[in-house]
Design an enzyme around this catalytic site. Structure first.
Site, PDB file in Angstrom:
ATOM      1  N   ASP A   1       0.847  -1.194   0.000  1.00 35.06           N
ATOM      2  CA  ASP A   1       0.000   0.000   0.000  1.00 35.06           C
ATOM      3  C   ASP A   1       0.885   1.248   0.000  1.00 35.06           C
ATOM      4  O   ASP A   1       0.690   2.173   0.776  1.00 35.06           O
ATOM      5  CB  ASP A   1      -0.912  -0.020   1.243  1.00 35.06           C
ATOM      6  CG  ASP A   1      -1.907   1.133   1.265  1.00 35.06           C
ATOM      7  OD1 ASP A   1      -2.145   1.722   0.200  1.00 35.06           O
ATOM      8  OD2 ASP A   1      -2.417   1.457   2.346  1.00 35.06           O
ATOM      9  N   LEU A   2       1.869   1.250  -0.897  1.00 30.77           N
ATOM     10  CA  LEU A   2       2.833   2.349  -0.961  1.00 30.77           C
ATOM     11  C   LEU A   2       2.251   3.475  -1.803  1.00 30.77           C
ATOM     12  O   LEU A   2       2.170   3.375  -3.025  1.00 30.77           O
ATOM     13  CB  LEU A   2       4.154   1.856  -1.560  1.00 30.77           C
ATOM     14  CG  LEU A   2       4.892   0.806  -0.716  1.00 30.77           C
ATOM     15  CD1 LEU A   2       6.081   0.248  -1.466  1.00 30.77           C
ATOM     16  CD2 LEU A   2       5.331   1.405   0.612  1.00 30.77           C
ATOM     17  N   GLU A   3       1.845   4.551  -1.156  1.00 35.30           N
ATOM     18  CA  GLU A   3       1.205   5.669  -1.841  1.00 35.30           C
ATOM     19  C   GLU A   3       2.186   6.783  -2.189  1.00 35.30           C
ATOM     20  O   GLU A   3       1.783   7.820  -2.720  1.00 35.30           O
ATOM     21  CB  GLU A   3       0.058   6.214  -0.982  1.00 35.30           C
ATOM     22  CG  GLU A   3      -1.021   5.168  -0.721  1.00 35.30           C
ATOM     23  CD  GLU A   3      -2.159   5.697   0.126  1.00 35.30           C
ATOM     24  OE1 GLU A   3      -2.246   6.928   0.293  1.00 35.30           O
ATOM     25  OE2 GLU A   3      -2.959   4.882   0.615  1.00 35.30           O
ATOM     26  N   ASN A   4       3.468   6.562  -1.891  1.00 37.66           N
ATOM     27  CA  ASN A   4       4.475   7.596  -2.158  1.00 37.66           C
ATOM     28  C   ASN A   4       5.540   7.117  -3.130  1.00 37.66           C
ATOM     29  O   ASN A   4       6.691   7.516  -3.056  1.00 37.66           O
ATOM     30  CB  ASN A   4       5.118   8.032  -0.841  1.00 37.66           C
ATOM     31  CG  ASN A   4       4.125   8.691   0.086  1.00 37.66           C
ATOM     32  OD1 ASN A   4       3.624   9.764  -0.206  1.00 37.66           O
ATOM     33  ND2 ASN A   4       3.809   8.030   1.189  1.00 37.66           N
TER      34      ASN A   4
ATOM     35  N   GLN B   1      -7.975   1.463  -4.639  1.00 35.57           N
ATOM     36  CA  GLN B   1      -8.699   2.418  -3.806  1.00 35.57           C
ATOM     37  C   GLN B   1      -9.556   3.325  -4.702  1.00 35.57           C
ATOM     38  O   GLN B   1      -9.032   4.223  -5.344  1.00 35.57           O
ATOM     39  CB  GLN B   1      -7.727   3.273  -2.997  1.00 35.57           C
ATOM     40  CG  GLN B   1      -6.803   2.492  -2.092  1.00 35.57           C
ATOM     41  CD  GLN B   1      -5.800   3.391  -1.390  1.00 35.57           C
ATOM     42  OE1 GLN B   1      -6.069   4.534  -1.064  1.00 35.57           O
ATOM     43  NE2 GLN B   1      -4.602   2.856  -1.176  1.00 35.57           N
TER      44      GLN B   1
END
Length: 555
Positions: A379-382, A439
């Site tokens: 869940d790496l959003e960066n 998402q």
């Protein structure tokens, strides 16, 4: 017939069967003549002297309002022919595509870069197609993009162009074996300039192809040595093979045994290891409607790529580490999978080289052994690097064995195109991937698989965006719908549980659709995900009580 005269041999009456070399059919492909042959929407395009990739000019196009800065050119082509389409881009969101092919129109994109990045795809013309429209565009409200050196390489369409097409590429270098299992070997190699694809050979026989610089060869025998090599390809042909390497598959019996089987249709929920105003839970407070529980989140360490985990006992009302570990076992005894999630909105874990990939795999596996987690959620959003995250997950799979659960929770923008790093990672690990729960929130408007723009918060947004994954390489069993469990669970994009259920029905059975209806159904669609089980509890478990039984009732 041959006529001999004065010691010379002259051959007449013969027809040459040699095939003409491919050419670049685009005109003014490097924008050296300004915008000649190009049309840009709303006056959005101009030419600049910096930055340029080659020559003295490049295109600069700036989106404004409802204009996405589309610049296009009509290109003459031959019917029933294959063309390689590419362009170098820089700056903001940049798209490259073609329409009017007479077969399947294609496009590719990048969310932007500070250096020149090559976008590449290919298309085939229909039996009556003599011209196509090639285009670039940006995205609404985003910064300007730059484009240079556009190529539409293939048979000469007769309309002129900017010269010859590609030459045969050189042989790949740097071929190396990564993670192995009892039946697979992961391979990687260095990119070759001018290559559009690669062929991978096992013991001298072609085993697979790849558009990237990695591949996993499966179906192998345990504890057996194999020889591998790779070649580079493009429209001009295939390179010589690389130097061969030898790799051995793992011995049987390595790694822990499998955990509970993930159901055909499953619900994933994120469990918060912190208190942000949502209901504080123990793992045993999570309802049975959840099949996969993602413990959120692991923490980065001082070692790049490595992660650790510590229970926030103080924030969780004195929930002890011993209770937490026992509750993991309790949930697993009930047939549930408990996994560790990496990232989140504030997560700063970076896997962008071989050392960090190995550190990631080793540290996640250590947490699995320590706490008993069944797998990992990405869940790496960066930012995510597909090459090295693929290597990391392959190494983890080799350690953990066939029971490893791997889930992913990309943002909507990350799954708009197969050229995105998240999408590439998912496709790279398709043989070991459990589910991608994109998402569908905090995202605004996005393109659906039909090319139309849909706004979040509707059944069409869920179905038309899921269609992109379903039609671009993921198995339906690897696609889930991720939504907030309450209006407080996300900044925007909340939909009622009834809308989630309607989207599931539309995708699996073709019923309860909105204006978008997919061309076929996907009965094996995995299910749904929510952020979070804690916000669900805050809202009286309205989400899981409605969506959980519905997921279990899917075909």
């Amino acid at each position: 017939m041959a006529v001999i005269a004065a010691g010379a041999l002259t051959v007449t009456g013969l027809v040459s069967t040699a095939q003409a070399a491919d050419v670049n059919n685009a005109k003014n492909a490097g924008f050296e003549s300004g915008l000649a042959n190009w049309a840009c929407s709303g006056g959005s395009g101009t030419t600049v002297s910096s930055p340029v990739r080659s020559g003295t000019s490049a295109l600069k196009a700036t989106p404004a309002g409802q204009d996405n800065a589309r610049c296009s050119q009509t290109v003459a082509v031959k019917p029933n022919s294959t063309y390689a389409l590419s362009s170098w881009v820089q700056g903001g969101y940049a798209y490259l595509g073609v329409t009017g092919s007479g077969t399947t129109d294609v496009s590719t994109w990048t969310p932007g870069s500070t250096t020149w990045t090559k976008l590449s795809t290919s298309f085939r013309t229909g039996p009556n197609t003599t011209s196509v429209t090639v285009y670039t565009h940006g995205w609404y409200g985003q910064s300007a993009y730059y484009a240079d050196d556009v190529e539409v390489t293939g048979p000469d369409g007769g309309g002129g162009g900017d010269g010859p097409g590609p030459v045969i590429p050189g042989a790949p270098a740097g071929l190396a074996a990564g993670a192995t299992t009892t039946s697979s070997v992961a391979l990687s190699w260095n990119a070759v300039s001018g290559a559009t694809g690669y062929k991978v050979y096992r013991d001298g026989v072609q085993a697979t192809t790849s558009t990237g610089t990695s591949a996993t060869i499966t179906g192998l025998a345990a504890d057996t040595a194999y020889q591998f090599s790779v070649s580079a390809t493009n429209a001009a042909g295939e390179s010589v093979k690389s130097a061969a390497i030898t790799a051995r598959t793992a011995k049987p019996g390595t790694g822990p045994g499998p955990g509970p089987a993930v159901p055909k249709h499953a619900v994933t929920g994120y469990w918060q290891n912190f208190n942000n105003g949502a209901a504080v839970q123990k793992l045993t407070d999570v309802p049975a409607d959840y099949d996969i529980i993602a413990v959120s989140f692991a923490d980065a360490t001082a070692t790049p790529g490595a992660v650790t985990f510590k229970l926030d006992s103080a924030g969780l009302n004195g929930y002890t580490d011993a209770q937490f570990r026992a509750d993991i076992k309790t949930k697993q005894a009930q047939g549930k999978n408990v996994i560790i999630s990496i990232g989140g909105e504030l997560g700063t874990v970076r896997v962008d080289n071989d050392a960090s990939a190995t550190a990631f795999a080793n540290s996640v596996y250590a947490l699995m052994q320590d706490y008993g987690f069944n797998g990992v959620d990405i869940d790496l959003e960066n930012g995510l690097n597909a090459t090295y995250m693929t290597k990391a997950l392959r190494q983890l799979s080799a350690k953990a064995g066939s029971g490893l659960v791997i889930t992913m929770a990309p943002q909507t923008i990350d799954m708009q195109s197969t050229s995105g790093e998240y999408f590439k990672t998912a496709l790279n690990i398709k043989d070991i991937l459990t589910v991608v729960n994109m998402q569908y929130y905090n995202s605004g408007s996005m393109l659906g698989c039909d090319g139309k723009v849909y706004s979040q918060g509707s059944v069409d947004f869920l179905t038309a965006l899921a269609c992109i994954q379903l039609e671009n390489g993921l198995d339906p069993s690897q696609v889930g719908i991720g939504v907030p469990s309450s209006t407080r669970g996300a900044g925007s994009g909340y939909v009622a549980p009834s809308v989630v259920n309607a989207a599931l029905d539309c995708l699996t059975k073709g019923t309860n659709c909105g204006s978008f209806k997919p061309s076929k159904t996907y009965p094996s669609l995995r299910g749904a995900m929510t952020w979070s089980t804690n916000w669900d509890a805050t809202a009286g478990f309205a989400w899981s009580k409605a969506v959980g039984p519905h997921v279990r009732s899917l075909p």
